[in-house]
Write a protein that holds these residues in place. Sequence first.
Motif, PDB file in Angstrom:
ATOM      1  N   GLY A   1      -2.520   6.629  -3.774  1.00 33.55           N
ATOM      2  CA  GLY A   1      -1.888   7.947  -3.789  1.00 33.55           C
ATOM      3  C   GLY A   1      -0.574   7.943  -4.547  1.00 33.55           C
ATOM      4  N   ALA A   2      -0.048   6.751  -4.843  1.00 34.13           N
ATOM      5  CA  ALA A   2       1.205   6.637  -5.588  1.00 34.13           C
ATOM      6  C   ALA A   2       0.906   6.262  -7.027  1.00 34.13           C
ATOM      7  CB  ALA A   2       2.096   5.576  -4.942  1.00 34.13           C
TER       8      ALA A   2
ATOM      9  N   ARG B   1      -1.804  15.614  -5.781  1.00 32.67           N
ATOM     10  CA  ARG B   1      -2.306  14.334  -6.294  1.00 32.67           C
ATOM     11  C   ARG B   1      -3.784  14.185  -5.972  1.00 32.67           C
ATOM     12  NH1 ARG B   1       2.480   9.999  -5.752  1.00 32.67           N
ATOM     13  NH2 ARG B   1       4.206  11.479  -5.777  1.00 32.67           N
TER      14      ARG B   1
ATOM     15  N   HIS C   1       9.924   2.943   0.207  1.00 31.99           N
ATOM     16  CA  HIS C   1      11.093   3.653  -0.354  1.00 31.99           C
ATOM     17  C   HIS C   1      12.151   3.842   0.721  1.00 31.99           C
ATOM     18  CE1 HIS C   1       9.010   5.551  -4.123  1.00 31.99           C
ATOM     19  NE2 HIS C   1       8.878   4.246  -4.058  1.00 31.99           N
TER      20      HIS C   1
ATOM     21  N   GLU D   1       0.811  -1.221   0.000  1.00 29.25           N
ATOM     22  CA  GLU D   1       0.000   0.000   0.000  1.00 29.25           C
ATOM     23  C   GLU D   1       0.844   1.272   0.000  1.00 29.25           C
ATOM     24  OE1 GLU D   1      -2.362   0.572   3.514  1.00 29.25           O
ATOM     25  OE2 GLU D   1      -3.046   2.530   2.853  1.00 29.25           O
ATOM     26  N   GLN D   2       1.971   1.255   0.709  1.00 27.62           N
ATOM     27  CA  GLN D   2       2.803   2.461   0.899  1.00 27.62           C
ATOM     28  C   GLN D   2       2.046   3.532   1.679  1.00 27.62           C
ATOM     29  OE1 GLN D   2       3.758   2.658  -3.564  1.00 27.62           O
ATOM     30  NE2 GLN D   2       5.739   3.112  -2.645  1.00 27.62           N
ATOM     31  N   GLY D   3       1.061   3.110   2.441  1.00 33.55           N
ATOM     32  CA  GLY D   3       0.287   4.018   3.278  1.00 33.55           C
ATOM     33  C   GLY D   3      -0.152   3.224   4.500  1.00 33.55           C
TER      34      GLY D   3
ATOM     35  N   ASP E   1       3.821  19.090  -5.222  1.00 38.28           N
ATOM     36  CA  ASP E   1       3.336  17.812  -5.756  1.00 38.28           C
ATOM     37  C   ASP E   1       1.888  17.690  -5.297  1.00 38.28           C
ATOM     38  OD1 ASP E   1       2.608  14.943  -5.165  1.00 38.28           O
ATOM     39  OD2 ASP E   1       4.560  14.534  -6.071  1.00 38.28           O
TER      40      ASP E   1
ATOM     41  N   VAL F   1      -4.156  15.247  -1.943  1.00 36.52           N
ATOM     42  CA  VAL F   1      -3.029  15.624  -1.088  1.00 36.52           C
ATOM     43  C   VAL F   1      -2.126  16.556  -1.894  1.00 36.52           C
ATOM     44  CG1 VAL F   1      -2.936  13.588   0.419  1.00 36.52           C
ATOM     45  CG2 VAL F   1      -1.719  13.555  -1.774  1.00 36.52           C
TER      46      VAL F   1
END
Lengths: 426, 426
Positions: free
Chosen positions: B361-362, B293, B388, B193-195, B291, B266
Motif C-alpha cells: 500500500g506504500a 491507492r 514513520h 511492511e508498514q501494515g 489520497d 484504500v
Amino acid sequence: MRTNLPLNADRLWADIMALAEITDPARPYTRRSFTPLFLEGRTWLAQCFAAAGLATRIDTAGNLIGRLEGRNPALGVIAIGSHSDTVPSGGRFDGIAGVAAGLEIVRALRESGTRLDHTIEIIDFLAEEPSEYGLSCVGSRGMTGALDGGMLSLTGPGGETLRDALRRVGGDPDQLDQARRDDIKAFLELHIEQGIVLESRSLDVGIVTSIVGIRRIEIVFQGEADHAGTTPLGLRHDALVAAAATVSSVRGVAEKLAAEGPDYFVATVGILTVEPSASNVVPGRSRLVIDARTTNPALTKSFVEAIDRESLEHAAAARVQRASFETLSDGAPAACDPELRSALRESARDLGLEESDLPSGAGHDAAFMSRICPSAMVFVPCRAGKSHAPEEWASREAIAAGAAVIYQAVMALDRSIAQKGRAAAR
Amino acid sequence: MRTNLPLNADRLWADIMALAEITDPARPYTRRSFTPLFLEGRTWLAQCFAAAGLATRIDTAGNLIGRLEGRNPALGVIAIGSHSDTVPSGGRFDGIAGVAAGLEIVRALRESGTRLDHTIEIIDFLAEEPSEYGLSCVGSRGMTGALDGGMLSLTGPGGETLRDALRRVGGDPDQLDQARRDDIKAFLELHIEQGIVLESRSLDVGIVTSIVGIRRIEIVFQGEADHAGTTPLGLRHDALVAAAATVSSVRGVAEKLAAEGPDYFVATVGILTVEPSASNVVPGRSRLVIDARTTNPALTKSFVEAIDRESLEHAAAARVQRASFETLSDGAPAACDPELRSALRESARDLGLEESDLPSGAGHDAAFMSRICPSAMVFVPCRAGKSHAPEEWASREAIAAGAAVIYQAVMALDRSIAQKGRAAAR
C-alpha cells in the motif's frame, strides 16, 4: 422612507466616518479593544460627548459614559449605547453606529430645546467584540455584575491580565461594584442587522424581539494516525470520518429544529482541525467547535441531546474515541422588553417607516443590560448582510432612520415611564 | 521460524542500530535527505561497504552504490537496495533495513566463499521519502530516467534548488544520463511492511505482488463566510458542509470498491482545512486532499468518477461552488516480476518460513526500478503496523529472515538468469 427626520443625518454620518478613520491602516477597519487605537477613538468620542454638552466619565468597568442630567434626576436614566471596538479587519458600522446615534440624539434634543425629565446617558461599552483576553462584552458584563474574578484573571498579549488591562483603559477592577447600576429605567441600542432579512424585505428598521442565547460545544475525536497506504479501511481509526459525519449531523439536526418554528435556531461548525494533517496519514485526531443559537433554550437542549447521541454513534462507526464533548460557553437568550418594543414600533410608524419584529442572531451588549433594566434594540439594514468585514455597509439614510426611531421612542418613554413611576408611587 | 540462517542476524541488527544512532537527537529518528546528518550516515555506510569489499561510488543521481564484481560481468547486475533517509521523527527500520540487508548478504556471500556469476550492487537510493524539495524517490527516479528538469528546479530550504542540492550530495544533475541503467537484470528490496497483515497472520515474510499507484486529488469548496448567528440555515453557503459530506463519500465509495475484491483499494482524506476558522463564522472555504491507492487503475478511475459526481452534488446541496477538483499527482501501480516473486517464494519455503503474497500500500523505490528491470520486494512484519514514527519496530529475527530469503533468491537467480541468457543467445 420619510426624509424629514428629527435629527441631522449628515452629522451622524460624519461621526461614523470620522471614527472609522481611526483604524490600523494596514487592515481597515480595525480598532481592537484595549489598544492605543481604541483609546485614540475614545478620546475623540469623549471630545464629541463634551462638545454635545454631556458630562463624560469612564466607569470602573471601563465604559465611556456621557450624561445629560434630566429635569427630575430622581426618575433615573434612559440609556442609549453600543460599542466602539471592532473585530480584526472589521467594518465601520458594527457598534459604532449605535454610539454615534446616541450622540446625535442628544444633540438633536438640545438643538430642539427639548429637556427631558429623565437623565440621558450615552454609553460606549468596553470590548463588546471577543477581546484578546478571550472575553466579549466586558463593559456590559461589568455594568450588570457579570464580570467575575475568573474573567479578570484571563490573560492576553504579553501575559497581561484582563484586570490590568481594565485598569490601563481607565477602569478599576477593584471597585467593580461602583459600575453596577440600578438607576437605569430603559436601555436602547441601535445596531446594523448583520443579516439580510431587512434588506431582502425592503424594511427600514427591525424591532428586535429577543437576542439569541449562544451555546458553544467542543468535540474531540481521538483515533490512530496510521499509514494511509498500508492500513486497510476496516482496520482504521479515522478521526476525521467521525468528525465529518458529525458536521453533517449538526446541519441536519439544526435544519429540523429551525423548520419546526416559530423559534429561531441556527447551528454552525466554524472550526474543524485535523492532526497530523498529512495527505498520506489517516487522521488520528480531529477537533470541531459547534456554535448553536436560539431564542428558545428548549431547542438547544434538544439539539445538544441529538448531537451527543449522534456523535457517539459516529465515533463508534469509525472505531475512534469521542475524547471530549465539552460546553465551552452557554449564554441564555435575552428577551427584549415588550413596552420598549411597543414604543419603538409606534415611533417607527409615526415616522412612516416600514418595520418588522425580528430576532437577533448575534449577541449584543443589550443582552447583558436586559438583566438589570428593560432593554430593546433597533436594527437597521446592512448591505447583503455582510458584517465583521471591510465591506460592511449601511446607508446614511438607514442609520438616520434607526436613530430617529430611538429619538422618538426616548421622548415617548420619558413621559410614559414617568407616568408609570407616579402611578406606582400613588 | 528457522533459526539457522545463512547470514549473521546479530551483525545485520548491529548495523541498523548503529545507523539509527545517527539522528537529530531532539527528534529521534530523523535523518532527512540532503542534511549533514544524512551525509554523516552515508559516510558511515560507505565505510561499511568498503569494509565488505565493495567498490563504492555515488552515481550522478546521488545514489550510493557498492559493487561486487561477478565472475562474468557481461551477465549484468543483480541489485539489492532501499534508502537510508527518514521522514521527520521517523523510525529505525523504514528503508535502512533494506540497505543493511543488502550489505549483510554480500558479507555472507564472501564469508561462505561464494562467488556469483553476476555482479552484485547494493544501492542506497537518494531521498526516497518526500524531501524538503517536494519530491520523493529522487534517486530511483534518476536511475530510471524519471527525474526531469522541472523536478530539478523545485526549491527547498533557503531557496536552494533540487539541482544544487543534488550536486551538494555528490550527484551531477547535468549528467543524469550516466545514472540511467540498462545492465540491471533483477532488483530486490527488503522493507518493513508498514501494515499489520503479516503480524496479524503470524507470517514471517510477505512476497509483494504489486506496489500501489497513488492518485492525489485536491478539492476546494468556495462558499460565503457569513455570520453564524444572523444567517438563517436556508440562506447559507457553508463550504464545510460540502467538504464534510465529501469526506463521507470518499470513505463510502472506497469501502465499496475495496469490498469488490480482489484488488487492493484504500482512500483517505488526510488534510481538511476551513477558512476563516472562527466559531462564529460560517465556513467560506474548505480544502481537502484525497489520497487514493490501488493495484488496479480501473478502481481509481471508478473512484474518481464517483467522487467527482458526488462532490458536485454536495456542493449544489450546500449552495457552494466546487472551485477546484484537481489531480495533484498520479502514479501508476507497479507489478512485481513473476519470476522474481517465484524465486523469493521458493527461497522462503526452503528456509521453512511462512510466507504469503500481499500488495504494497506504500510507494517504494522498487516501483521506479520496475520500469527498467524485473523487480520484487520482500516485506517483514513490524509491530502493530506502526511506521514513520519513533515506535516503529521490527525484530532482529524478522529482518534476518527477510534478508535470508533475498540471499537464497539471489543465489538461485544468479543461476537461472544466466541460463535464460544463454538460452536466449542460442
